[in-house]
Scaffold this active site. Structure first.
Site, PDB file in Angstrom:
ATOM      1  CB  ALA A  46     -17.044 -43.216 -57.420  1.00  0.00           C
TER       2      ALA A  46
ATOM      3  N   GLY B  53     -17.373 -43.834 -62.609  1.00  0.00           N
ATOM      4  CA  GLY B  53     -18.662 -43.099 -62.652  1.00  0.00           C
ATOM      5  C   GLY B  53     -18.759 -42.163 -63.290  1.00  0.00           C
TER       6      GLY B  53
ATOM      7  CD  GLU C 290     -20.827 -46.889 -63.891  1.00  0.00           C
ATOM      8  OE1 GLU C 290     -21.594 -47.785 -63.809  1.00  0.00           O
ATOM      9  OE2 GLU C 290     -20.197 -46.313 -62.889  1.00  0.00           O
TER      10      GLU C 290
ATOM     11  CD  GLU D 173     -16.127 -48.626 -63.088  1.00  0.00           C
ATOM     12  OE1 GLU D 173     -16.859 -47.955 -62.567  1.00  0.00           O
ATOM     13  OE2 GLU D 173     -15.444 -49.136 -64.091  1.00  0.00           O
TER      14      GLU D 173
END
Length: 261
Positions: A68, A113, A116, A136
């Site tokens: 992200a 992300g 993911e 993370e």
């Protein structure tokens, strides 16, 4: 279907839609706008009968999606954090729930992300240069786009916890060994192999493909009897013209011609 500012699209003649996350200067990091654009493009693809399958990849050779966007993280107030996570979860669930096959072509870093995003795709093909991980905890947070759930489903509790608690990343070969990716191929063959695998899938009866995806999702969902879902899907397939065509083609020893009916 029209490309958006952060995601390029290409609909191939064989019905495969290529979605390329294109923020190459930021290693294709997902910002909020890119997530919103992905949601829009998936909605469009689901409604387009010409789209038979999807390949998701990243622009350039270094990154699939490197995570992200940290610049947005810095501006995120604690009161906004839950909405941020739930938005990402909703879009990646939409990806996982697509009624057509979705392949992630992982061409480089797939971290946070980005990992993911790959986890939400139905099949994952990695280049030999790919690296995957959910780092993370090194930022003082946890995966928020469904990574804790999907990684555990794919590789098991112990391996998932090792990856997430250490915050480390693994290379493509190790990702293949533990079942995180389906295949590892040379970088120059990544899209070709991804297209070939998807073409093999979409050559089959479209309704049957959708029912396989639904039944497998049922196996992973709580409160659902997956066997009952499977039996109902089997019955539904038996009422289709494609089922009749498939059986007749087998008897006549010829390739079937499926129509999606």
């Amino acid at each position: 279907m029209t490309s958006t500012s952060f995601i390029r699209t290409e609909l191939r003649p064989d019905g495969i839609q290529l979605l390329t996350i294109d923020r190459i200067a930021q290693y294709n990091a997902l910002n909020i706008e890119a997530v919103q654009q992905l949601e829009y493009l998936l909605t469009q693809a689901k409604a387009d009968v010409n789209v038979r399958g999807i390949v998701v990849t990243g622009a350039g050779s270094k990154a699939f999606v490197a995570g992200a966007d940290i610049n947005e993280f810095k501006l995120l107030a604690p009161s906004e954090s839950r909405d941020f996570a739930e938005r990402g979860q909703r879009v990646l669930q939409q990806l996982e729930d697509m009624p057509i096959p979705v392949v992630a072509a992982i061409n480089g870093f797939a971290l946070g992300g980005g990992c993911e995003l790959a986890l939400a795709c139905h099949i994952r093909i990695a280049s030999e240069q790919a690296q995957l991980g959910l780092p993370e905890v090194k930022l003082g947070i946890i995966p928020g786009y469904g990574g804790t759930q999907r990684l555990t489903q794919l590789v098991g509790r112990g391996r998932a916890l090792e990856l997430m608690l250490s915050g480390g990343s693994i290379k493509a070969g190790e990702a293949f060994r533990i079942g995180l990716v389906n295949r590892v191929v040379p970088a120059e063959q990544l899209l070709t192999v991804s297209f070939e695998i998807l073409a093999q899938m979409i050559a089959n009866a479209p309704f049957a493909l959708t029912k396989v995806l639904e039944a497998v999702s049922g196996a992973l969902a709580g409160g659902i009897n997956g066997y009952e879902m499977e039996a109902a899907a089997f019955e539904a397939c038996c009422h289709t013209i494609d089922f009749q065509e498939g059986v007749q083609a087998f008897v006549e020893k010829r390739p079937p011609v499926f129509t999606g009916m």
